[in-house]
Design an enzyme around this catalytic site. Structure first.
Site, PDB file in Angstrom:
ATOM      1  N   TRP A 151      61.169  66.878  30.229  1.00 23.82           N
ATOM      2  CA  TRP A 151      62.167  67.637  30.964  1.00 23.82           C
ATOM      3  C   TRP A 151      63.519  66.949  31.085  1.00 23.82           C
ATOM      4  CZ3 TRP A 151      63.480  64.249  34.654  1.00 23.82           C
ATOM      5  CH2 TRP A 151      62.493  63.372  35.116  1.00 23.82           C
ATOM      6  N   ASN A 152      63.625  65.672  30.756  1.00 20.35           N
ATOM      7  CA  ASN A 152      64.875  64.968  31.076  1.00 20.35           C
ATOM      8  C   ASN A 152      66.029  65.332  30.146  1.00 20.35           C
ATOM      9  OD1 ASN A 152      63.527  63.583  29.000  1.00 20.35           O
ATOM     10  ND2 ASN A 152      64.492  61.640  29.528  1.00 20.35           N
ATOM     11  N   LYS A 175      55.984  72.514  22.533  1.00 22.67           N
ATOM     12  CA  LYS A 175      55.766  72.812  23.947  1.00 22.67           C
ATOM     13  C   LYS A 175      56.798  72.034  24.747  1.00 22.67           C
ATOM     14  CE  LYS A 175      53.219  70.933  27.062  1.00 22.67           C
ATOM     15  NZ  LYS A 175      54.215  71.054  28.181  1.00 22.67           N
ATOM     16  N   GLY A 228      57.398  61.003  26.220  1.00 21.75           N
ATOM     17  CA  GLY A 228      56.946  61.016  27.608  1.00 21.75           C
ATOM     18  C   GLY A 228      56.455  59.653  28.036  1.00 21.75           C
ATOM     19  N   GLU A 250      57.221  58.488  21.315  1.00 16.98           N
ATOM     20  CA  GLU A 250      58.409  57.904  21.949  1.00 16.98           C
ATOM     21  C   GLU A 250      58.109  57.851  23.434  1.00 16.98           C
ATOM     22  OE1 GLU A 250      61.265  57.441  24.176  1.00 16.98           O
ATOM     23  OE2 GLU A 250      62.112  59.353  23.517  1.00 16.98           O
ATOM     24  N   LEU A 251      57.774  56.635  23.905  1.00 17.78           N
ATOM     25  CA  LEU A 251      57.183  56.499  25.236  1.00 17.78           C
ATOM     26  C   LEU A 251      58.119  55.752  26.190  1.00 17.78           C
ATOM     27  CD1 LEU A 251      53.565  55.683  23.982  1.00 17.78           C
ATOM     28  CD2 LEU A 251      54.610  57.913  24.440  1.00 17.78           C
ATOM     29  N   CYS A 284      65.022  57.729  29.095  1.00 20.65           N
ATOM     30  CA  CYS A 284      64.042  56.757  28.608  1.00 20.65           C
ATOM     31  C   CYS A 284      64.698  55.464  28.143  1.00 20.65           C
ATOM     32  CB  CYS A 284      63.184  57.368  27.500  1.00 20.65           C
ATOM     33  SG  CYS A 284      64.132  58.029  26.119  1.00 20.65           S
ATOM     34  N   GLU A 381      58.589  51.370  34.925  1.00 21.52           N
ATOM     35  CA  GLU A 381      59.842  52.087  34.702  1.00 21.52           C
ATOM     36  C   GLU A 381      60.195  52.943  35.914  1.00 21.52           C
ATOM     37  OE1 GLU A 381      61.782  54.820  31.145  1.00 21.52           O
ATOM     38  OE2 GLU A 381      59.619  54.950  31.524  1.00 21.52           O
TER      39      GLU A 381
END
Length: 476
Positions: A151-152, A175, A228, A250-251, A284, A381
Site C-alpha cells: 500500500w505504500n 493483487k 512487503g 523485495e522485502l 522500504c 524496521e
C-alpha cells in the site's frame, strides 16, 4: 478534486463488483471516512483469472516485440495523461501529499516507457563451434506471473509487478493492497485501454492469505513477485518453493546513513530530512539509522531537529502539506510502541513522538538520539516518521553498524573522499547504495536487496530478465 472511483476486479478484461461477493471498506487515512467498498474475488473468480492468464500468456508471448512496445508506450502515455486524477486518488486512499501522488503516477509512466523499449532488447547469443555445428543461448518468458503489491506506493509497486513481465512476454495477475486498491486498478485499466489483452494483465483482491494460497498453489503460475515485509515474504517464498516456482522478493529494510565529517552538512540535511519524512517514512528504502562521525554530531543533530520541526503535517490535499498521515492505524500503534521502548532503553527524544489530534492517522515527525543497540527500533524496521541519530567514532565502526542487521536493501553515505567512496561501495552490504545523493530508484537501474531484504530485481534490464528463463540449444 477527483471523486473516489467505483472499485471492481478486472478479470479477463471485464469489471466485476458486487454480485454477492464479500466486500470491505476503504478508509481515507486523513479523515477515517469510508471512501468506497471493495469486492473480494471468489475462488471461482481466481480460477477464471488463472485460466485467462494461461490463454493470455500464449497470445502475448507470440506478439511481436514491436507491437508489445507500441502498446506499452501507449499505456505509458495514458497514465501520464491521467496522472492528476491518479495522484488525487492516491492521496485519498494512501494519505501522501497530492503532489507526491502525481509524481508517483508519472514515475510509473516513465518506468513503463522504459520497459516498452526493453521489449526490443531481449538478446540471446551464438557460441563459437566448429564447422557444421552450432550452439546458441535463448531467453524465453517464464509464463504467467502472480504479483503482490503493498500500500505504500500503490501505483509504482503495481507497475513494478507488471512492466517487466509484459516486456518479457508474460501474463500477470496482480493483487494490489486492499487498503489502496483504486491506484492499482487505474494502472491496469490504462494497459487494457491501450490494447493489452484482457487475459494478459488482471487485477484481483481478497483476503491476502487466501488469494496467495490459490494463485501460488496453481500450476499455471510459474513465478511470483512480492513487495512487503520479510516475515510475509518468507512465507510466500516457502509456498513458491513447494512447486519450485521462481520468485522476486523485495522485502524489509533498515536503511543506514553514514555521514562523514568531510561532507557538506547543509546539503546532507536538506536532502535527507526530506527523504526521511517522505510518505511519512513509509518507504522500504527510507533512511532510518543516521550514523554520524562524532566530531560533527552536535551540528548535524541540531540541524536535523530544526528541519524536522519545520515540516507541515496535514491532509495531503491541502496546499503546503509536507507530510500526510500514516496510511493506517497499525502504523500509529507500531511507531508509538517503538518510541516508548527506545526511551525506556535510554534514548533521547529530541522532537515529536506523539500522535497529532484524534481524527486521521497523523503522527509528529520524530527524532531520537543516542539510541541503544538493544532497543527494538534499532533492530526492527519502524516504517514511519522517526529518525535515529547516533554518533560514531569513525569509518570502521560505521560500516560495522551499517552491516550489523540481517537487512540489506538501501544504504546511504555522504563523503567527499574518493577512496572512501570506493571502500563503501565494496564493503556496505546493500542491494542499493546512494553516495552523496538521496535517490536509489531510477527506471534503468535494478531495484532490490540482499540478505533478509530479499532477492531478485525489479526495474532496469534486470527487471525484464527476472521474468525470463534460459535455454541452451546445441546443433551437431
Amino acid at each position: 478534486m477527483t471523486d473516489y472511483p467505483t472499485l471492481h476486479l478486472l478479470i479477463d478484461g471485464e469489471q466485476h463488483s458486487g454480485d454477492g461477493r464479500k466486500t470491505e471498506d476503504v478508509i481515507n487515512p486523513a479523515t477515517e471516512e469510508v471512501l468506497g467498498t471493495l469486492p473480494h474475488a471468489t475462488p471461482a473468480d481466481l480460477d477464471r483469472a488463472l485460466e485467462a492468464a494461461q490463454r493470455g500468456f500464449h497470445e502475448w508471448r507470440r506478439t511481436s516485440a514491436d507491437k508489445r512496445a507500441s502498446i506499452l508506450t501507449k499505456a505509458a502515455g495514458l497514465i501520464r495523461e491521467r496522472a492528476k486524477e491518479i495522484g488525487e486518488t492516491l492521496c485519498l486512499e494512501q494519505g501522501k501529499p497530492v503532489a507526491e501522488g502525481r509524481g508517483e503516477a508519472s514515475y510509473s509512466a516513465n518506468l513503463l516507457e522504459f520497459y516498452a523499449q526493453e521489449c526490443k532488447r531481449i538478446y540471446g547469443r551464438t557460441l563459437v563451434r566448429g564447422e557444421g555445428a552450432r550452439a546458441e543461448v535463448q531467453y524465453h518468458p517464464v509464463g504467467p506471473i502472480a504479483g503482490f503489491a503493498p500500500w505504500n506506493f500503490p501505483a509504482i509497486n503495481v507497475m513494478r509487478k507488471i512492466g517487466g513481465a509484459l516486456a518479457a512476454g508474460c501474463s500477470v495477475i496482480v493483487k494490489p493492497s486492499e487498503e489502496t486498491p483504486a491506484s492499482g486498478i487505474a494502472v491496469v485499466q490504462a494497459l487494457l485501454d491501450s490494447g493489452v489483452p484482457g487475459g494478459v494483465v488482471q487485477c484481483v483482491f481478497g483476503v491476502p492469505s487466501d488469494v496467495s494460497e490459490q494463485l501460488i498453489g496453481s500450476p499455471i503460475i510459474r513465478k511470483i513477485t512480492f513487495t512487503g515485509s520479510t516475515p510475509v515474504g518468507k512465507q510466500l517464498a516457502k509456498m513458491a518453493a513447494d512447486d519450485l516456482k521462481i520468485a522476486t522478493m523485495e522485502l524489509g529494510g533498515h536503511g543506514p546513513v553514514l555521514v562523514f565529517n568531510d561532507s557538506d552538512l547543509t546539503k546532507v540535511l536538506d536532502t535527507m530530512v526530506a527523504n526521511k519524512f517522505r510518505n511519512a517514512g513509509q518507504v522500504c528504502v527510507s533512511p532510518t539509522r543516521f550514523l554520524i562521525e562524532e566530531d560533527i554530531f552536535d551540528k548535524f543533530r541540531d540541524g536535523f531537529v530544526e528541519r524536522a520541526k519545520a515540516l507541515t503535517v496535514g491532509n495531503g490535499m491541502d496546499k503546503g502539506t509536507d507530510m500526510g498521515p500514516m496510511a493506517n492505524a497499525r502504523g500509529l500503534d507500531n511507531i508509538a510502541k517503538l518510541i516508548a521502548n527506545a526511551q525506556d532503553k535510554g534514548a533521547n527524544l529530541l522532537t515529536g513522538g506523539e500522535r497529532i489530534g484524534n481524527q486521521g492517522f497523523f503522527f509528529q515527525p520524530t527524532v531520537l538520539s543516542e539510541v541503544p543497540l538493544d532497543s527494538d527500533i534499532m533492530n526492527n524496521e519502524p516504517f514511519g516518521p522517526v529518525a535515529i541519530l547516533n554518533a560514531m567514532p569513525g569509518e570502521a565502526a560505521m560500516i560495522e553498524e551499517a552491516n550489523r542487521l540481517p537487512y540489506g536493501l538501501a544504504a546511504y553515505a555522504w563523503t567527499n573522499d574518493p577512496a572512501r567512496r570506493r571502500r563503501l561501495a565494496a564493503e556496505v552490504e546493500a542491494g542499493m547504495l546512494a553516495i552523496n545523493t538521496g535517490g536509489v530508484s531510477t527506471v534503468d537501474a535494478p531495484f532490490g536487496g540482499v540478505k533478509w531484504s530479499g532477492y531478485g530485481s525489479e526495474d532496469g534490464r534486470e527487471g525484464v530478465m527476472a521474468c525470463m528463463v534460459v535455454k541452451a540449444i546445441h546443433e551437431g
